[in-house]
Structures are given as C-alpha cells and as structure tokens.
Design a protein around this motif. Structure first.
Motif, mmCIF file in Angstrom:
data_model
loop_
_atom_site.group_PDB
_atom_site.id
_atom_site.type_symbol
_atom_site.label_atom_id
_atom_site.label_comp_id
_atom_site.label_asym_id
_atom_site.label_seq_id
_atom_site.Cartn_x
_atom_site.Cartn_y
_atom_site.Cartn_z
ATOM 1 N N MET A 83 3.306 8.250 -1.857
ATOM 2 C CA MET A 83 4.285 9.095 -1.161
ATOM 3 C C MET A 83 4.737 10.213 -2.088
ATOM 4 N N ASN A 89 1.303 9.114 5.701
ATOM 5 C CA ASN A 89 0.983 7.712 5.969
ATOM 6 C C ASN A 89 -0.497 7.535 6.280
ATOM 7 N N THR A 107 6.649 1.307 4.105
ATOM 8 C CA THR A 107 7.615 2.391 3.948
ATOM 9 C C THR A 107 8.996 1.946 4.432
ATOM 10 N N ARG A 125 12.065 9.711 2.910
ATOM 11 C CA ARG A 125 10.862 9.715 2.071
ATOM 12 C C ARG A 125 11.136 10.427 0.758
#
Length: 137
Positions: A83, A89, A107, A125
């Motif tokens: 990430m 993803n 996640t 994120r």
C-alpha cells in the motif's frame, strides 16, 4: 524523488501531507523502463510510488512490541508495505497471488488494528501508511 540512497526523514516529510502525487525511487533499482513509466504515471495521477527499500527502512523501526505495527500479522505488514508503494488492491492481490477480497479483508484488519475509523474527511489508506512512517511519534 529519484535518489542515490534512502533519506528517512525526507521520505517521511514527502508523505506527511497525505495529498498524494509523491514518488521516491532509488536510482540503482530503476532497471525496468516500463516500471519507471508506471511509477511516473501513478504519481502524475495523484498516487504514490515508493521503492520497496525505502518502505522497508521506514517501517523497520516501527515493529517493536510497543509499536502499532506489532499488532499486524506478517501478511498484513506485507500488504501495508505494498500500500505504501502506492499499489491498488488489484495490484497487491496480483503480486501476492490472492484474491482482491482477501486484500480488502487484510486492509480492513489493518485499519481496525490501527484504530482508523471510517471518515469522510480522511483517507484511511494514507493514514495507515503515515502512522507507521513517522517513527518519532
């Protein structure tokens, strides 16, 4: 940034505002023109492109027993590192040879273990990556 070596403080400062459009690649590891062009395009589109070695050094000091990263499984740490490299993803799932659903679950677990609540104002994120890149907190 295209650099000869990793400057942890500079890398953390680049990522600190969470705005995206940031890249930090190491000169001696940019061998594949297609990968370099992909990184430049991600940055130009507002994403991030981080060399794995940069991420590894930034995360290395955050794994002690009193650190937030100690709550994450090895697979979750691997997902977090990807990430931090700016991977989606889909790209993470492809690289780890798992489903996108598995990455979404990892996640979600990362966010929960780090106490990152759903918010209209924040990108969880980015916050997950930044929380671990700032080793002085």
């Amino acid at each position: 940034v295209l650099s000869q070596h990793v400057e942890q403080l500079y890398a953390r400062e680049l990522l600190a505002d969470g705005a995206g459009g940031v890249g930090y690649l190491l000169k001696d590891r940019v061998f594949d023109a297609a990968q370099f062009v992909d990184a430049v395009r991600r940055v130009a589109a507002g994403g991030t492109a981080m060399d794995p070695q940069v991420i590894q050094q930034l995360l290395a000091r955050r794994t002690g027993p009193d650190r937030p990263l100690s709550r994450l499984t090895p697979r979750e740490l691997e997902v977090l590192e990807l990430m931090a490299q700016g991977r989606s993803n889909t790209a993470i799932a492809t690289q780890l040879v798992v489903t996108e659903r598995a990455i979404a679950k990892h996640t979600s677990n990362i966010f929960a273990k780090l106490g990152l609540e759903v918010s209209d104002d924040d990108n969880r994120r980015v916050l997950a990556v930044l929380a671990h890149l700032d080793r002085d907190r």
